[in-house]
Design an enzyme around this catalytic site. Structure first.
Site, short mmCIF file in Angstrom:
data_model
loop_
_atom_site.label_atom_id
_atom_site.label_comp_id
_atom_site.label_asym_id
_atom_site.label_seq_id
_atom_site.Cartn_x
_atom_site.Cartn_y
_atom_site.Cartn_z
N LYS A 1 0.84 -1.09 0.09
CA LYS A 1 0.02 -0.08 0.03
C LYS A 1 0.84 1.38 -0.14
O LYS A 1 0.58 2.04 -0.84
CB LYS A 1 -1.07 -0.15 1.15
CG LYS A 1 -1.88 -1.17 1.44
CD LYS A 1 -2.94 -1.14 2.52
CE LYS A 1 -1.98 -1.25 3.96
NZ LYS A 1 -1.23 -2.60 4.10
N THR A 2 1.94 1.10 0.92
CA THR A 2 2.70 2.64 0.99
C THR A 2 3.45 2.75 -0.20
O THR A 2 3.66 3.84 -0.89
CB THR A 2 3.47 2.32 2.22
OG1 THR A 2 2.75 2.25 3.48
CG2 THR A 2 4.51 3.76 2.49
N GLU B 1 -1.33 5.09 6.26
CA GLU B 1 -1.65 4.06 7.46
C GLU B 1 -2.99 4.98 8.23
O GLU B 1 -2.94 5.07 9.41
CB GLU B 1 -0.50 4.20 8.55
CG GLU B 1 0.76 3.65 7.93
CD GLU B 1 0.84 2.18 8.05
OE1 GLU B 1 -0.36 1.58 7.92
OE2 GLU B 1 2.04 1.64 7.77
N HIS C 1 -5.70 3.75 9.15
CA HIS C 1 -6.13 2.95 10.21
C HIS C 1 -5.32 3.58 11.63
O HIS C 1 -6.20 3.25 12.76
CB HIS C 1 -6.18 1.76 10.10
CG HIS C 1 -4.47 1.16 9.81
ND1 HIS C 1 -4.30 1.36 8.34
CD2 HIS C 1 -3.40 0.96 10.36
CE1 HIS C 1 -2.95 0.88 8.55
NE2 HIS C 1 -2.48 0.61 9.75
N CYS D 1 -4.35 -15.98 3.16
CA CYS D 1 -5.57 -16.09 2.63
C CYS D 1 -6.75 -16.45 3.49
O CYS D 1 -6.56 -16.89 4.57
CB CYS D 1 -5.29 -16.89 1.19
SG CYS D 1 -5.16 -18.85 1.89
N CYS E 1 -6.19 -20.19 4.80
CA CYS E 1 -5.10 -20.02 5.95
C CYS E 1 -5.15 -19.28 7.05
O CYS E 1 -4.59 -19.43 8.05
CB CYS E 1 -3.72 -19.88 5.18
SG CYS E 1 -3.48 -20.98 3.92
ZN LIG Z 1 -2.97 -19.67 2.00
#
Ligand SMILES: [Zn+2]
Length: 193
Positions: free
Chosen positions: A21-22, A88, A90, A185, A188
């Protein structure tokens, strides 16, 4: 001349930890600087991982930034500018409605407003300010990391304590890096209990 919009606009760059993102925020702001548009980058004071007067990506790219504690300071510091960026998001401690109203106000005044931040906390719940801005923005880019377990696209930030999922009653904001977080993900990701 082609422009993405005639007046102000809000662009949201969101995703999980380690999704770049940054890096993307820095890339867009470098273009703005090359075009000699008046601009400023703000970063919440809470993020002490790196130098407080810069935003820095995990890969080490840096951009000068003004540390702020509130959206009010962003608004005060945006006077007369064409483009502002908040990294950032958040980490800003204001109420979500205040953050959203502040960004809307700046865009209504004609500024291009870039915000980057986590879309979900470590419990895989939306961060309210980012979630609302995603709905209101002219442009949303949701970035992905790669799941450290299986190699699929990762959308969630797994917070770990001694290798196990952090409990659900832990603080929402804990500043950390690879020592504390993994990109995972959906399959997981281990839910906090
Ligand atoms: Zn995964």
């Amino acid at each position: 001349m082609t422009r993405p919009s005639a007046g102000g606009r809000i662009e949201v760059i969101c995703g999980c930890m380690f999704s770049g993102k940054t890096e993307e925020l820095i890339r867009r702001m470098r273009q703005v600087q090359i075009a000699r548009q008046s601009c400023r980058v703000f970063t919440p004071r809470l993020d002490t991982r790196y130098s407080s007067s810069h935003v820095a990506s995990h890969s080490g790219r840096r951009l000068e930034a003004v540390p702020v504690s509130s959206i009010k300071e962003v608004i005060a510091g945006a006077e007369g500018l064409q483009v502002i960026a908040i990294d950032e998001l958040h980490f800003l401690e204001d109420r979500p409605e205040e953050i959203v109203a502040g960004c809307q106000d700046l865009a209504d005044r004609g500024l291009r407003v870039l915000v980057a931040g986590l879309d979900q906390n470590y419990r895989a719940e939306p961060f309210p300010a980012i979630a609302q801005l995603m709905a209101l923005a002219e442009q949303v880019d949701k970035l992905y990391a790669i799941c450290v377990r299986c190699g699929a696209y990762a959308t969630r930030s797994q917070r770990l304590i001694d290798g196990r999922a952090a409990p659900a009653n832990a603080p929402t904001i804990v500043v950390g890096d690879l020592d504390l977080y993994e990109a995972r993900c959906r399959a997981c990701y281990e839910a906090a209990v």
